[in-house]
Design an enzyme around this catalytic site. Structure first.
Site, mmCIF file in Angstrom:
data_model
loop_
_atom_site.group_PDB
_atom_site.id
_atom_site.type_symbol
_atom_site.label_atom_id
_atom_site.label_comp_id
_atom_site.label_asym_id
_atom_site.label_seq_id
_atom_site.Cartn_x
_atom_site.Cartn_y
_atom_site.Cartn_z
ATOM 1 N N TRP A 1 0.836 -1.215 0.000
ATOM 2 C CA TRP A 1 0.000 0.000 0.000
ATOM 3 C C TRP A 1 0.867 1.261 0.000
ATOM 4 O O TRP A 1 0.502 2.272 -0.603
ATOM 5 C CB TRP A 1 -1.003 0.003 1.163
ATOM 6 C CG TRP A 1 -0.404 0.120 2.539
ATOM 7 C CD1 TRP A 1 0.065 -0.888 3.313
ATOM 8 C CD2 TRP A 1 -0.197 1.325 3.286
ATOM 9 N NE1 TRP A 1 0.553 -0.397 4.493
ATOM 10 C CE2 TRP A 1 0.397 0.952 4.513
ATOM 11 C CE3 TRP A 1 -0.462 2.672 3.063
ATOM 12 C CZ2 TRP A 1 0.732 1.888 5.501
ATOM 13 C CZ3 TRP A 1 -0.134 3.601 4.045
ATOM 14 C CH2 TRP A 1 0.457 3.199 5.236
ATOM 15 N N HIS B 1 6.404 6.125 15.104
ATOM 16 C CA HIS B 1 6.157 4.982 15.994
ATOM 17 C C HIS B 1 7.378 4.060 16.053
ATOM 18 O O HIS B 1 8.006 3.777 15.030
ATOM 19 C CB HIS B 1 4.986 4.135 15.469
ATOM 20 C CG HIS B 1 3.652 4.734 15.731
ATOM 21 N ND1 HIS B 1 2.513 4.319 15.073
ATOM 22 C CD2 HIS B 1 3.258 5.715 16.587
ATOM 23 C CE1 HIS B 1 1.482 5.008 15.510
ATOM 24 N NE2 HIS B 1 1.905 5.876 16.429
ATOM 25 N N PRO C 1 6.857 0.439 14.590
ATOM 26 C CA PRO C 1 5.734 0.725 13.694
ATOM 27 C C PRO C 1 5.079 -0.583 13.251
ATOM 28 O O PRO C 1 5.604 -1.667 13.551
ATOM 29 C CB PRO C 1 6.430 1.395 12.502
ATOM 30 C CG PRO C 1 7.777 0.758 12.460
ATOM 31 C CD PRO C 1 8.147 0.439 13.898
ATOM 32 N N HIS D 1 8.580 0.947 6.529
ATOM 33 C CA HIS D 1 9.105 1.898 5.529
ATOM 34 C C HIS D 1 8.908 3.250 6.209
ATOM 35 O O HIS D 1 7.762 3.574 6.607
ATOM 36 C CB HIS D 1 8.311 1.818 4.216
ATOM 37 C CG HIS D 1 8.669 2.915 3.250
ATOM 38 N ND1 HIS D 1 9.418 2.703 2.116
ATOM 39 C CD2 HIS D 1 8.392 4.243 3.266
ATOM 40 C CE1 HIS D 1 9.581 3.841 1.475
ATOM 41 N NE2 HIS D 1 8.970 4.801 2.153
ATOM 42 N N HIS E 1 7.976 6.513 7.891
ATOM 43 C CA HIS E 1 6.854 7.442 7.739
ATOM 44 C C HIS E 1 6.645 8.207 9.039
ATOM 45 O O HIS E 1 7.108 7.791 10.109
ATOM 46 C CB HIS E 1 5.579 6.690 7.329
ATOM 47 C CG HIS E 1 5.211 5.595 8.277
ATOM 48 N ND1 HIS E 1 5.685 4.300 8.137
ATOM 49 C CD2 HIS E 1 4.455 5.592 9.381
ATOM 50 C CE1 HIS E 1 5.212 3.565 9.118
ATOM 51 N NE2 HIS E 1 4.469 4.319 9.909
ATOM 52 N N HIS F 1 3.855 10.632 11.501
ATOM 53 C CA HIS F 1 2.444 10.911 11.806
ATOM 54 C C HIS F 1 2.283 12.401 12.125
ATOM 55 O O HIS F 1 3.093 12.947 12.883
ATOM 56 C CB HIS F 1 1.998 10.103 13.027
ATOM 57 C CG HIS F 1 2.134 8.617 12.841
ATOM 58 N ND1 HIS F 1 1.053 7.783 12.728
ATOM 59 C CD2 HIS F 1 3.223 7.813 12.720
ATOM 60 C CE1 HIS F 1 1.461 6.539 12.566
ATOM 61 N NE2 HIS F 1 2.791 6.527 12.565
HETATM 62 O O1 G7M Z 1 2.264 2.163 13.430
HETATM 63 P P1 G7M Z 1 2.651 2.758 12.101
HETATM 64 O O2 G7M Z 1 3.561 3.928 12.263
HETATM 65 O O3 G7M Z 1 3.223 1.721 11.133
HETATM 66 O O4 G7M Z 1 1.273 3.341 11.495
HETATM 67 C C1 G7M Z 1 0.893 3.261 10.147
HETATM 68 C C2 G7M Z 1 -0.220 4.233 9.850
HETATM 69 O O5 G7M Z 1 -0.618 4.055 8.493
HETATM 70 C C3 G7M Z 1 -1.476 4.074 10.696
HETATM 71 O O6 G7M Z 1 -1.802 5.307 11.306
HETATM 72 C C4 G7M Z 1 -2.552 3.633 9.677
HETATM 73 O O7 G7M Z 1 -3.838 4.133 9.977
HETATM 74 C C5 G7M Z 1 -2.030 4.188 8.383
HETATM 75 N N1 G7M Z 1 -2.447 3.400 7.207
HETATM 76 C C6 G7M Z 1 -2.441 2.056 7.109
HETATM 77 N N2 G7M Z 1 -2.838 1.705 5.855
HETATM 78 C C7 G7M Z 1 -2.939 0.315 5.402
HETATM 79 C C8 G7M Z 1 -3.099 2.842 5.156
HETATM 80 C C9 G7M Z 1 -3.548 3.071 3.801
HETATM 81 O O8 G7M Z 1 -3.788 2.185 2.996
HETATM 82 N N3 G7M Z 1 -3.675 4.396 3.463
HETATM 83 C C10 G7M Z 1 -3.433 5.425 4.341
HETATM 84 N N4 G7M Z 1 -3.606 6.678 3.902
HETATM 85 N N5 G7M Z 1 -3.012 5.213 5.610
HETATM 86 C C11 G7M Z 1 -2.856 3.926 6.011
#
Ligand code: G7M
Length: 315
Positions: free
Chosen positions: A155, A248, A251, A255, A257, A259
């Site tokens: 994704w 996080h 996480p 990869h 990212h 918040h």
């Molecule tokens: O815990 P971590 O830092 O990995 O958080 C990943 C974030 O990605 C979470 O806040 C999820 O709500 C967000 N997220 C997960 N997915 C599968 C998607 C997606 O497909 N699209 C978007 N825009 N956010 C996502």
């Protein structure tokens, strides 16, 4: 199962396979059969349910979250369209059940299909345990877990390659080193500013998490934090001082990212044992050197159903 998934992902990345999940366009929950409730939270008005979609193998997860009220539509809610059922009266206090028409009373529904066992385990409400991860634990426990068992990044690649959510992008800096894509997090309805929640995904590959950050990544961190906040201010009018940025550890997706949340939104992902403020990360790298996150023992909370917790238990 895991090998199959990775082989499919490789084919998807090479464009050999059409993404068949894209065919899943639900118009209602008619075909959904509830198997069990994974978690519910009355305060957050959310429920996480595992079930099946008829004619499709494997489990699906539905997350429902009632949307908050908004000042813009409150006059429509407080009108003849809402039926009141009297509950009780005492002095100046009267209580009713308000039956609000459905379009003003929507819930956000997230459907995850196919849902992996690991994701289901993560969503299921379980006791949390704190783990102290030394650099050696990272090499011998966490890294093999990331390589073999962590969640698919498809994704994220779809976002970076403009194959999904393209129209939702709020800002993009295409630079391969310090660039990123900023877009609404899956959790945000994009209407309620007090719940504002965006995600910044970096273009650079190979930074799995906080653990991999070095001094050379400070320009990336500063760029993501500053440009991301400015883009949020330009689009939504939230002052920079009311946007918190954190990452996080651990996480769910390895990869790198970031918040971005409104300061009034106290999401559980912002708790100690999970959230690291970007300002602090930059400061630590600049003051204590490039190997700060490589050499530190990092403490975080894991749920007892998570594979990573089980791996730590075995050691
Ligand atoms: O815990 P971590 O830092 O990995 O958080 C990943 C974030 O990605 C979470 O806040 C999820 O709500 C967000 N997220 C997960 N997915 C599968 C998607 C997606 O497909 N699209 C978007 N825009 N956010 C996502």
């Amino acid at each position: 199962m895991e090998e199959e998934r990775r082989a499919k992902e490789a084919k998807l990345a090479d464009g050999e396979l059409e993404e068949d999940q894209d065919q899943l366009q639900l118009l209602s929950f008619n075909d959904f059969r509830v198997e069990r409730t994974l978690k519910e939270n009355a305060q957050h008005k959310t429920i996480f349910v595992q079930g099946n979609i008829s004619g499709r193998p494997g489990p699906a997860v539905v997350i429902l979250e009632k949307r908050p009220f908004s000042a813009e539509t409150i006059q429509e809610v407080l009108s003849e369209s809402t039926d009141l059922r009297f509950l009780m009266h005492n002095d100046i206090y009267r209580q009713y059940e308000a039956r609000i028409e459905s379009k003003l009373n929507a819930a956000q529904a997230t459907v995850i299909y196919p849902a992996t066992d690991e994701l289901i385990a993560k969503l299921k409400s379980q006791e949390k345990h704190f783990v102290r991860e030394t650099p050696n634990d990272y090499e011998t426990i966490t890294k093999p877990y990331i390589e073999k068992e962590s969640q698919s990044l498809q994704w994220i690649y779809n976002i970076l390659d403009h194959k999904a959510e393209q129209e939702r992008i709020v800002y993009e800096d295409p630079d391969p080193n310090v660039g990123f894509v900023l877009l609404p997090d899956l959790k945000w309805d994009q209407e309620h500013m007090e719940n504002l929640y965006l995600l910044g995904v970096c273009h650079a590959r190979g930074i799995a998490s906080l653990r991999d950050l070095r001094l050379e990544h400070v320009p990336l961190l500063k760029n993501m934090m500053q440009q991301g906040r400015e883009a949020i201010f330009n689009r939504y009018g939230i002052p920079l001082s009311q946007i918190k940025t954190y990452v996080h550890y651990q996480p769910t997706y390895y990869h790198f990212h970031m918040h971005y949340l409104h300061t009034s939104f106290e999401h559980p992902g912002g708790l100690v044992g999970k959230a690291h403020l970007v300002e602090d990360i930059i400061d630590n790298l600049e003051k204590f050197g490039t190997t700060y996150y490589k050499e530190r023992t990092l403490t975080f909370a894991l749920r007892d159903t998570e594979t990573l917790w089980k791996r730590f238990q075995k050691n």
